[in-house]
Design a protein around this motif. Structure first.
Motif, mmCIF file in Angstrom:
data_model
loop_
_atom_site.group_PDB
_atom_site.id
_atom_site.type_symbol
_atom_site.label_atom_id
_atom_site.label_comp_id
_atom_site.label_asym_id
_atom_site.label_seq_id
_atom_site.Cartn_x
_atom_site.Cartn_y
_atom_site.Cartn_z
ATOM 1 N N UNK A 26 44.986 18.438 62.915
ATOM 2 C CA UNK A 26 45.648 19.376 62.018
ATOM 3 C C UNK A 26 46.925 18.773 61.435
ATOM 4 N N UNK A 27 47.700 18.111 62.266
ATOM 5 C CA UNK A 27 48.942 17.483 61.808
ATOM 6 C C UNK A 27 48.642 16.419 60.741
ATOM 7 N N UNK A 28 47.604 15.626 60.970
ATOM 8 C CA UNK A 28 47.198 14.602 60.011
ATOM 9 C C UNK A 28 46.707 15.237 58.708
ATOM 10 N N UNK A 29 45.903 16.282 58.834
ATOM 11 C CA UNK A 29 45.395 16.989 57.656
ATOM 12 C C UNK A 29 46.543 17.612 56.859
ATOM 13 N N UNK A 30 47.500 18.220 57.559
ATOM 14 C CA UNK A 30 48.642 18.851 56.883
ATOM 15 C C UNK A 30 49.449 17.826 56.108
ATOM 16 N N UNK A 31 49.668 16.656 56.692
ATOM 17 C CA UNK A 31 50.421 15.606 56.007
ATOM 18 C C UNK A 31 49.686 15.154 54.752
ATOM 19 N N UNK A 32 48.382 14.959 54.884
ATOM 20 C CA UNK A 32 47.588 14.449 53.759
ATOM 21 C C UNK A 32 47.469 15.452 52.622
ATOM 22 N N UNK A 33 47.420 16.738 52.944
ATOM 23 C CA UNK A 33 47.120 17.732 51.918
ATOM 24 C C UNK A 33 48.350 18.440 51.350
ATOM 25 N N UNK A 34 49.534 18.043 51.766
ATOM 26 C CA UNK A 34 50.731 18.702 51.235
ATOM 27 C C UNK A 34 51.726 17.650 50.743
ATOM 28 N N UNK A 35 52.693 18.088 49.931
ATOM 29 C CA UNK A 35 53.686 17.133 49.430
ATOM 30 C C UNK A 35 54.529 16.571 50.571
#
Length: 166
Positions: A26-35
């Motif tokens: 989730x942390x990796x996904x959040x970084x990739x999908x947000x500014x």
């Protein structure tokens, strides 16, 4: 009895590991999908202003060089500066690299790329040492670049990643 305890212990470890795995995903996904985080954006702006002042003070350059933080760059690249046919000079930073070392990106890579932008501004397109000539190194140092090396020193990044006091 021992087998039951071992089974409970194993089950607990598997559940905790699964929770950790989901959290990291989730942390990796959040970084990739947000500014980029606001604190990093503010640090970049502050460093850009500092570089702009130094460029004017040391080279009498008033031009602003646009900066783009993108996740479209190759994972091997930390940044690059481009000069296009319309004579636009643009600094690009790799968003993915902020995840592992934001300080390195702001304090080392940004002055490095700004030095390339100034070289382009002066129409110095030298191929000497892959664009990292003595003149480029001097410009980088005058921009308070901490390490004006030709390429990234991965040990610097490793040291920052393992620093418990940052």
């Amino acid at each position: 009895m021992f087998a039951k305890q071992l089974q409970k212990y194993f089950f607990t470890v598997v559940v905790l590991a699964s929770i950790l795995l989901v959290y990291l995903w989730y942390k990796d996904y959040s970084f990739s999908s947000s500014p980029l985080e606001e604190k990093h954006q503010l640090s970049i702006l502050k460093k850009q202003q500092e570089l702009k002042v130094l460029a004017y003070r040391n080279f009498k350059i008033k031009k602003e060089f646009p900066l783009i933080v993108s996740d479209k760059m190759s994972a091997q690249r930390f940044g690059m500066t481009t000069y296009d046919r319309n004579k636009n000079i643009i600094i690009h930073l790799n968003k993915k690299r902020f995840k592992e070392s934001s300080n390195y990106m702001i304090n080392d890579v940004l002055p490095h790329e700004y030095a390339h932008a100034i070289m382009f501004y002066f129409k110095d397109f030298t191929n000497e040492n892959s664009g990292h000539s003595k003149r480029w190194q001097n410009i980088c140092k005058q921009l308070n670049g901490l390490r004006c090396d030709r390429f990234v020193n991965h040990e610097d990044i490793l040291i920052e990643k393992t620093n418990p006091f940052k």
